[in-house]
Design a protein around this motif. Sequence first.
Motif, PDB file in Angstrom:
ATOM      1  N   ALA A  47      -2.171   5.801  -7.592  1.00 48.69           N
ATOM      2  CA  ALA A  47      -1.584   4.633  -6.922  1.00 48.69           C
ATOM      3  C   ALA A  47      -0.064   4.695  -7.054  1.00 48.69           C
ATOM      4  CB  ALA A  47      -2.116   3.362  -7.578  1.00 48.69           C
ATOM      5  N   PRO A  48       0.661   3.979  -6.184  1.00 55.29           N
ATOM      6  CA  PRO A  48       2.125   3.971  -6.319  1.00 55.29           C
ATOM      7  C   PRO A  48       2.518   3.602  -7.749  1.00 55.29           C
ATOM      8  CG  PRO A  48       1.473   2.869  -4.303  1.00 55.29           C
ATOM      9  CD  PRO A  48       0.200   3.188  -5.039  1.00 55.29           C
ATOM     10  N   GLY A  49       3.376   4.375  -8.323  1.00 53.75           N
ATOM     11  CA  GLY A  49       3.838   4.102  -9.689  1.00 53.75           C
ATOM     12  C   GLY A  49       3.049   4.833 -10.762  1.00 53.75           C
ATOM     13  N   GLN A  50       1.842   5.261 -10.418  1.00 50.27           N
ATOM     14  CA  GLN A  50       0.983   5.816 -11.463  1.00 50.27           C
ATOM     15  C   GLN A  50       1.442   7.208 -11.935  1.00 50.27           C
ATOM     16  OE1 GLN A  50      -3.198   5.757 -10.370  1.00 50.27           O
ATOM     17  NE2 GLN A  50      -3.775   5.230 -12.465  1.00 50.27           N
ATOM     18  N   SER A  94       4.453   8.249 -12.052  1.00 46.09           N
ATOM     19  CA  SER A  94       5.614   8.025 -12.938  1.00 46.09           C
ATOM     20  C   SER A  94       5.157   7.511 -14.296  1.00 46.09           C
ATOM     21  CB  SER A  94       6.571   6.994 -12.342  1.00 46.09           C
ATOM     22  OG  SER A  94       6.879   7.334 -11.029  1.00 46.09           O
ATOM     23  N   TYR A 128       1.513  -0.636 -13.053  1.00 47.70           N
ATOM     24  CA  TYR A 128       1.928   0.708 -13.513  1.00 47.70           C
ATOM     25  C   TYR A 128       3.401   0.774 -13.922  1.00 47.70           C
ATOM     26  CZ  TYR A 128      -2.523   1.704 -11.337  1.00 47.70           C
ATOM     27  OH  TYR A 128      -3.850   1.666 -10.992  1.00 47.70           O
ATOM     28  N   ARG A 132       5.514  10.145   0.028  1.00 49.62           N
ATOM     29  CA  ARG A 132       5.495   9.121  -1.015  1.00 49.62           C
ATOM     30  C   ARG A 132       5.685   9.694  -2.419  1.00 49.62           C
ATOM     31  NH1 ARG A 132       1.205   6.754  -4.119  1.00 49.62           N
ATOM     32  NH2 ARG A 132      -0.575   7.709  -3.079  1.00 49.62           N
ATOM     33  N   ARG A 133       5.017  10.792  -2.695  1.00 52.43           N
ATOM     34  CA  ARG A 133       5.081  11.322  -4.062  1.00 52.43           C
ATOM     35  C   ARG A 133       6.478  11.885  -4.360  1.00 52.43           C
ATOM     36  NH1 ARG A 133       0.093  13.294  -2.127  1.00 52.43           N
ATOM     37  NH2 ARG A 133       0.820  15.447  -2.027  1.00 52.43           N
ATOM     38  N   GLN A 147       9.279  10.857  -3.041  1.00 47.07           N
ATOM     39  CA  GLN A 147      10.216   9.730  -3.221  1.00 47.07           C
ATOM     40  C   GLN A 147      10.041   9.092  -4.589  1.00 47.07           C
ATOM     41  OE1 GLN A 147      12.616   9.654  -1.385  1.00 47.07           O
ATOM     42  NE2 GLN A 147      11.864  10.668   0.475  1.00 47.07           N
ATOM     43  N   GLU A 148       8.783   8.896  -4.979  1.00 47.76           N
ATOM     44  CA  GLU A 148       8.539   8.221  -6.270  1.00 47.76           C
ATOM     45  C   GLU A 148       9.098   9.044  -7.437  1.00 47.76           C
ATOM     46  OE1 GLU A 148       4.523   6.739  -7.120  1.00 47.76           O
ATOM     47  OE2 GLU A 148       4.841   7.248  -9.244  1.00 47.76           O
ATOM     48  N   SER A 159      -3.381  -1.933 -12.485  1.00 47.32           N
ATOM     49  CA  SER A 159      -2.819  -2.285 -11.182  1.00 47.32           C
ATOM     50  C   SER A 159      -2.436  -3.761 -11.146  1.00 47.32           C
ATOM     51  CB  SER A 159      -3.838  -1.978 -10.088  1.00 47.32           C
ATOM     52  OG  SER A 159      -5.022  -2.697 -10.363  1.00 47.32           O
TER      53      SER A 159
END
Length: 663
Positions: free
Chosen positions: A322-325, A327, A654, A369-370, A372-373, A629
């Motif tokens: 998921a977004p943030g995960q 990182s 996250y 996405r990955r 950028q994160e 989450s």
Amino acid sequence: MKRLHFGADYYPEHWERGRWEVDARLMQQMGIQMVRMAEFSWHKLQPQEDVFDFQWLDEAIALLADYGIYTILGTPTAAPPAWLIQKHPEILPIDREGRVRGFGGRHHDCQSNPIYREAIRRLVTEMAKHYGENPWVIGWQPDNELGNSHQELCTCDSCRQHFQKWLEKKYQSTEALNAAWGTAFWSQEYNDFAQVPAPRITVTGENPSAMLDWKRFCSDLIVDFTREQTEIIRRYAKNQFITHNYMGFANKVDYYKLGELLDIVSHDQYPGGFYLSQTPHEYNHVLAATLDIVRSYKNQPFWIMEQQSGITGWEIMGRAPAPGQLSAWALQGIAHGADAIVFFRWRTCTMGTEQYWHGILPHSGNPGRRYQELKELIGTMEPLMGRLQGSMPKPQVGIVFDFEQEYAFQIQPHHQDLNYTGQLLKYYQAFYKQNISVDFVPQQGDFNQYQLLAAPLQYLMSPELEDKYFNYVRQGGHLILTMRTGVKDLHNLCMADRELPGKLSELAGVEVLDYDCLRETHVEVLFEGQKLQANIWSDLMRLRPETKILASYASEFYAGEPCITEHSFGSGNCYYVGTEPGEELMEALISQICRKAGVEPICVPVPEVECMTRENDKTRFLFVINHSSEAKSYTVPQGYHLLWGEQAGKLGAYEVQILEIEK
Ligand code: GAL
Ligand code: ZN
């Protein structure tokens, strides 16, 4: 040594030459400072027996250097090429069923085979000479994940002969070998070392003493295999470090011993591996423990050489992080002592077994996405990494972890659900949930730096280790011993001179007179007025008069008898746990013992929020990681201020925060 903190695993040989520069530019823009390359490209480096071709790799290293990116070189010995196998098919390994394993995957090699060793010496010498003084090559990784894929290999003639020599060196005479292995049982006596087999599957049963030596031999073989490479590399590469990518608790090779050959231990961390249970909250503590064991192998900061950067997959796939995960997982590594994170892999491959093991870039190569994160993560973390570098967690608790105990339980698990590492993780989990950080400690390690030492399943016992435990408690330590301690000598023969746990019964204040293996059932245990569950095993004990009972059995024919005890000895305490406490009992027990031992949590526990500290002489850094989450709050411990993050005490999905306090 260069202080680099973020990198990617890069395979330029999988892509057209024209793309390399685009990759280098994208890496630079993202903040990538190093790549690992070449660990599987034997054929590209040596396409034929007498042809070496390093030009493509020279070009890749130079081009990356133009963008300020350094290289770690893998030696490609995990992928011997087809020309070598065709000429010397005896390099292929033979499994315990006597089957030759074929070409077409990787690690299709016998690590004792002299021809294979010679081919490796030649290639690694060429590489080390060629790159040993290249200022853009900062380090080396011999082979890849040693021990992976080799679990049951190899039982070929070469390995059998090497095993025989290893035994001869250890035992000198067959009489000594026969005594150590108890070969009087089933007429297994050897008259000559040449009669000893490499263990193929038998008609029925195995000799546990022979199997333990076989596993020791297999571990030593990998260390020896690696040493040959590290010696060559060190001869030519005086200013480059040597590391190896470990796999956490993987147990084919004794990682403590392997670590003696290395400057830094690295590790491959795939929290969302497709082969794991896909409910992360069930294994957050396993991820944390994996990082702690890796730090503990050399008791120094480590590197992550492969950090998950997308969906994992071979034939089937794991879930999308998921977004943030991604990182959060990378920061979890840093929280537990990683000084550098290398993401696996740069770009998702279009060919081969790992087409679905996703990299930072998707198949198309377009940043998404990955990218950028992780770019944002690197951009904001890089300025902090220099301050964190070299700092270490300083736990008050140690858990003893030893490879030979692991081997002995592989050979005889006792119970279908008992395994050594799994049992240690149950103890670990109770500490983890209470925000109490843990080191793993080798049996040869320094116990005295811990207020509390948990030593589950100390099954193989030596007089030296007994003495260490006596001394530790005598000097004020709090020690947890458990069922199946002091059962065997180092030859894996049962000790019979006194009741279990042998001499340690004087330390624990208990003698185990009988026991029950809890097949398909559990036992009730009364602890602090509550009836809780325990599993796997019940020790039935006679206590010394001064021994205190902390818990008693509340079911089975031994209801009312002691199950968990406490015994003062010298200035310390020894706790004896005669069963495997279920989760609730384990938590209650560990929190009582921590109170008695004066062990403090890092901060107030919040479910699914992990806390971890690293410190140096001046500063203690606190990492708070939300593995869920959902938004979470936590109480900021007194005196800490926010170093990285939005609003101290409030975590989004996250989110990770880093706080600090001057010491
Ligand atoms: C690791 C290995 C890599 C790659 C990755 C994904 O175990 O070191 O080479 O195979 O897993 O499967
Ligand atoms: Zn072999």
